[in-house]
Design an enzyme around this catalytic site. Sequence first.
Site, PDB file in Angstrom:
ATOM      1  CG  ASP A  38      -2.202   0.844   0.961  1.00 29.52           C
ATOM      2  OD1 ASP A  38      -3.301   0.256   0.870  1.00 29.52           O
ATOM      3  OD2 ASP A  38      -2.084   2.088   0.818  1.00 29.52           O
ATOM      4  CG  LEU A  56      -0.428   0.907  -7.274  1.00 31.63           C
ATOM      5  CD1 LEU A  56      -1.825   1.203  -7.802  1.00 31.63           C
ATOM      6  CD2 LEU A  56      -0.124  -0.589  -7.356  1.00 31.63           C
ATOM      7  N   GLY A  77      -5.796   1.772  -5.242  1.00 34.12           N
ATOM      8  CA  GLY A  77      -6.221   2.837  -6.144  1.00 34.12           C
ATOM      9  C   GLY A  77      -7.128   3.793  -5.405  1.00 34.12           C
ATOM     10  CB  SER A 115     -16.014  -0.044  -9.439  1.00 33.15           C
ATOM     11  OG  SER A 115     -17.124   0.605  -8.836  1.00 33.15           O
ATOM     12  CG  ASN A 116     -21.242  -0.230  -8.554  1.00 35.41           C
ATOM     13  OD1 ASN A 116     -21.873   0.810  -8.768  1.00 35.41           O
ATOM     14  ND2 ASN A 116     -20.545  -0.405  -7.422  1.00 35.41           N
ATOM     15  CE1 TYR A 148     -12.890   3.829  -8.029  1.00 39.98           C
ATOM     16  CE2 TYR A 148     -15.282   3.855  -8.171  1.00 39.98           C
ATOM     17  CZ  TYR A 148     -14.121   3.239  -7.769  1.00 39.98           C
ATOM     18  OH  TYR A 148     -14.173   2.045  -7.106  1.00 39.98           O
ATOM     19  CE  LYS A 152     -11.685   0.816  -9.488  1.00 35.18           C
ATOM     20  NZ  LYS A 152     -10.522   0.133  -8.892  1.00 35.18           N
ATOM     21  CB  SER A 177     -21.679  -1.641  -1.460  1.00 39.14           C
ATOM     22  OG  SER A 177     -22.141  -0.617  -2.287  1.00 39.14           O
ATOM     23  NE  ARG A 186     -25.731   2.286  -5.812  1.00 43.37           N
ATOM     24  CZ  ARG A 186     -24.483   1.996  -5.466  1.00 43.37           C
ATOM     25  NH1 ARG A 186     -24.071   2.114  -4.213  1.00 43.37           N
ATOM     26  NH2 ARG A 186     -23.611   1.595  -6.376  1.00 43.37           N
TER      27      ARG A 186
END
Length: 279
Positions: A38, A56, A77, A115-116, A148, A152, A177, A186
Site C-alpha cells: 500500500d 504503484l 487505487g 467497480s459497478n 473513477y 475501472k 459495495s 441501494r
Amino acid sequence: MSAPHAPRTVLLTGAAGGMGTLMRRLLPAYGYRLRLLDLVPVEDGPDADEVITADLCDRDALRQAVHGVDAIVHLAGISLEAPFLKILRSNIEGTYRLYEAARQEGIRRIVFASSNHAVGFTPRPVAMPVPDASLIPVGAPRRPDTFYGLSKGFGEDLASLYWDLHGIETVSVRIGSCFPEPTSVRMLSVWLSPADAARLLHAALTAEGVGHTVVYGSSANTRLWWDLSTARALGYEPQDDSEPYAAELIAEQGELDPANPGHAHLGGHFCTRPPIWPH
Ligand code: NAI
Ligand code: 15L
C-alpha cells in the site's frame, strides 16, 4: 478451504484500505500467504509475511513486490471520484505499472478490483425482486458514471489486452459495495459481504482457464440487480443476503425512488452532477 491448484503466495495491493484490511484477515484461511502493498503503512498488520509501503507508480518497488508471487489481487487505487489527474496517476498509470511488472516477472493470474461504477449509468431494474431475464448482464455496454468509473473500464480493457498479448489471465470483479454491513437501501441490491468477497476472490484466483473474465461482485441478495452467472461459473457460491437488513433500512430511508436521479441507475449517487474539480 484451499484448492489443490491454489496459488500460494499472493500480492495484495491496497492492503491498508477498507477492503484490503478485511481481505487480509479472511484470505489466509484459504491457504494463501499474503504479501501486502500500500501507499500508506499497514497500521494494524502484519497479517502477512511481508509488508511493502510503496506507490504503484514506483517501478522498482513494484517489480520487487511482484517478484516471486503466484498471483496478484489488485485492490489499490483511488476508490471514489476525484480530480482526473489523481485518478490518472493511481488508477490508470498505477494499474498499467502493475500489469507491466506482472509481465516482466512472469505472473499468470491477476484479480482486478473493478467497480459497478464502470457501468454506473446503466438504469437499474425497477421491479423487485428482479426477474432473471431482467438482471443486468456483464455484457451491458460500459456507462461510467465518473472519472473513477472510467478508470475501472480502463483497467478491464488493460486486462483484456494483457490476456490477448501476453497470456496473463485476469478476473475483473465489478464490486458492488463491500462493507461489513449494508448501510443504504441501494446497498440492499449491491452488497458484497466480506465473507462472500473472500469466497469470490478465492474462486477468481483458482478457477481454470479464465482468460479475461468480467464478473459482478455481490452477495446472493434478494434484491440483486445484476447477473452473477459469470461469477458462479468460476465456482463462486455466495452465502449471504442483505435482506435481514431491509426492514430497518427502508424504515429509515424509504424505498428507492426511480424519479430521483441518485436512485435511478446502478451507480446511485455517483450519477448525480459531480462537483467541478480543480485541474
Ligand atoms: P480504500 O480507498 O479503502 O483503499 C484503497 C487503498 O489503495 C488505500 O489504502 C490507498 O492507500 C491505496 N492506494 C491508493 N493509491 C495508491 C497508489 N498509487 N499506490 C499504492 N496504493 C494506493 O478502498 P476499498 O474500499 O478498500 O476498495 C478497494 C478496491 O476495490 C479499490 O480499487 C476500489 O476502487 C474497489 N472497489 C471497492 C468497492 C467497495 O465497496 N469497497 C466497490 C467497488 C470497487
Ligand atoms: C465503489 O466503487 C467504491 O469504491 C465504494 O466506496 C462504494 O462507493 C461502492 O463503489 C458503491 O457503489 O457503493
